[in-house]
Design an enzyme around this catalytic site. Structure first.
Site, PDB file in Angstrom:
ATOM      1  N   SER A   1       0.862  -9.861  -0.772  1.00 53.76           N
ATOM      2  CA  SER A   1       0.546  -8.607  -0.401  1.00 53.76           C
ATOM      3  C   SER A   1       0.808  -7.958   0.688  1.00 53.76           C
ATOM      4  O   SER A   1       1.053  -6.734   0.685  1.00 53.76           O
ATOM      5  CB  SER A   1      -0.843  -8.224  -1.056  1.00 53.76           C
ATOM      6  OG  SER A   1      -1.644  -8.828  -0.288  1.00 53.76           O
TER       7      SER A   1
ATOM      8  N   LYS B   1       0.868  -1.316   0.058  1.00 61.54           N
ATOM      9  CA  LYS B   1       0.013  -0.183  -0.037  1.00 61.54           C
ATOM     10  C   LYS B   1       0.575   1.220  -0.090  1.00 61.54           C
ATOM     11  O   LYS B   1       0.275   2.427  -0.330  1.00 61.54           O
ATOM     12  CB  LYS B   1      -0.937   0.180   1.177  1.00 61.54           C
ATOM     13  CG  LYS B   1      -1.957  -1.048   1.178  1.00 61.54           C
ATOM     14  CD  LYS B   1      -3.496  -0.554   0.428  1.00 61.54           C
ATOM     15  CE  LYS B   1      -4.680  -1.220   0.500  1.00 61.54           C
ATOM     16  NZ  LYS B   1      -4.486  -2.603   0.920  1.00 61.54           N
TER      17      LYS B   1
HETATM   18  C1  LIG Z   1      -5.380  -3.544   0.480  1.00 59.75           C
HETATM   19  C2  LIG Z   1      -4.792  -5.002   0.466  1.00 59.75           C
HETATM   20  C3  LIG Z   1      -4.931  -5.930  -0.629  1.00 59.75           C
HETATM   21  C4  LIG Z   1      -6.071  -5.404  -1.530  1.00 59.75           C
HETATM   22  O1  LIG Z   1      -5.777  -4.429  -2.390  1.00 59.75           O
HETATM   23  P1  LIG Z   1      -6.924  -3.673  -3.033  1.00 59.75           P
HETATM   24  O2  LIG Z   1      -6.199  -2.684  -3.881  1.00 59.75           O
HETATM   25  O3  LIG Z   1      -8.021  -3.009  -2.063  1.00 59.75           O
HETATM   26  O4  LIG Z   1      -7.587  -4.695  -4.084  1.00 59.75           O
HETATM   27  C5  LIG Z   1      -4.474  -7.159  -0.513  1.00 59.75           C
HETATM   28  N1  LIG Z   1      -3.539  -7.531   0.554  1.00 59.75           N
HETATM   29  C6  LIG Z   1      -3.276  -6.578   1.444  1.00 59.75           C
HETATM   30  C7  LIG Z   1      -2.257  -7.131   2.388  1.00 59.75           C
HETATM   31  C8  LIG Z   1      -3.806  -5.317   1.366  1.00 59.75           C
HETATM   32  O5  LIG Z   1      -3.483  -4.457   2.447  1.00 59.75           O
END
Ligand SMILES: *Cc1c(COP(=O)(O)O)cnc(C)c1O
Length: 330
Positions: free
Chosen positions: A314, A55
């Protein structure tokens, strides 16, 4: 009013802003998942990113493109944790005042992390949508701020956020030029929109797969309905995927329609198994939302043919007490 399209060029521009706040994350070959699937499966380790999730890329690109006046006035955002942490981190480094509104279900350790990064955290609303209303009200209360209105920083539905997340796609093309499949966690869709745009621009035949949790997959249900829908919020191990996509979604819904080929859902058990697998076999700490791609592959839910696969891991901001109990339960 026609909306600005996000383009590949925006992602290249974002790469410069992002590089000042985030680093290029490793792409690690997973021996275990490769053996399991017969493909070469790589993990894109955004759990090792600054602030513990991707993010920070979108937040850096968004905040660095504010006007001086907007920077002076400060920003407000709504977040279940990782976006708030990323905005707090970037804002602190740029000397911008940041307020983060979080819904009541947010994990306490994420609130603490945002406060330590200098953000003002306000806990308001039973859901992400309610928290968002509160944040929008704050942004609109101009009179209260001598410097001018606060800028609302959406977690996903803004061209600068999408382009920032898209820089992961540029890195994937460099790190694995023969990539044929990308597996990406999916919530509001900023991450999958940006990466999807980058990969499909390079090669439209690359398959882009979005993965959500069974408990409250708002984007997936919206795709089925053909328009953004709302769902009741449920507790899930993938807490960073909770929240709606906005009934008046401007960018990510259409981009997901355009750039994501398939979506998959994973259960709580599958997410738990993936978090434990990541820790035991890959020696990496992955939070629930970051583990859904691994979960889908481990559960055999991703159909081939595929040879070179990247799973976007992510985020790594797992609650340690949650991890401990998962390990204990096996
Ligand atoms: C925000 C987030 C997502 C999803 O991202 P989007 O852009 O909302 O689809 C996935 N994994 C993690 C760890 C996140 O913080």
């Amino acid at each position: 009013m026609p909306l600005q399209e996000v383009t590949l060029q925006d992602i290249f521009v974002a790469a410069k802003a992002v590089s000042s706040m985030a680093h290029r994350t490793p792409l690690m070959l997973s021996q275990g998942l490769s053996k399991e699937t017969g493909a070469n499966v790589y993990l894109k380790l955004e759990n090792t990113q600054q602030t513990g999730s991707f993010k920070v890329r979108g937040a850096a690109n968004r905040l660095l493109h504010l006007t001086q006046q907007e920077m002076n006035a400060g920003v407000v955002t709504v977040s279940t944790g990782n976006h708030g942490k990323a905005v707090a981190y970037v804002a602190q480094r740029l000397g911008i005042r940041a307020t983060v509104v979080v819904p009541e279900l947010v994990l306490p350790h994420k609130v603490e992390a945002m406060r330590q990064l200098g953000a003002e955290v306000i806990i308001a609303g039973a859901s992400q949508d309610e928290a968002e209303l509160h944040a929008i009200e704050m942004a609109q209360a101009d009179g209260a701020h001598p410097e001018g209105a606060l800028t609302m920083v959406s977690p996903f539905d803004h061209p600068d956020i999408v382009a920032g997340q898209g820089t992961i796609g540029l890195e994937l093309m460099e790190q694995l030029p023969e990539i044929d499949t990308a597996i990406i966690p999916l919530s509001g869709g900023g991450l999958a929109s940006g990466i999807g745009l980058a990969l499909k621009s390079a090669n439209p035949r690359i398959r882009v797969i979005g993965v959500s949790m069974e408990r409250g997959p708002v984007m997936v249900e919206s795709l089925k309905a053909g328009h953004p829908v709302q769902l009741p919020e449920e507790r899930t191990l993938a807490d960073s995927l909770m929240g709606g996509i906005g009934l008046d979604n401007h960018y990510t819904f259409r981009m997901i329609q355009q750039y994501v080929d398939d979506t998959l859902l994973v259960s709580e058990e599958e997410i738990a198994a993936a978090m434990v697998y990541a820790l035991r076999s890959e020696r990496i700490v992955v939070e629930g939302g970051g583990a859904v791609g691994i979960a889908a592959v481990l559960a055999g839910k991703v159909a081939g043919p595929w040879r070179k696969v990247a799973i976007v891991v992510s985020g790594g901001n797992a609650d340690l007490s949650v991890l401990e109990s998962l390990l204990r339960l096996g």
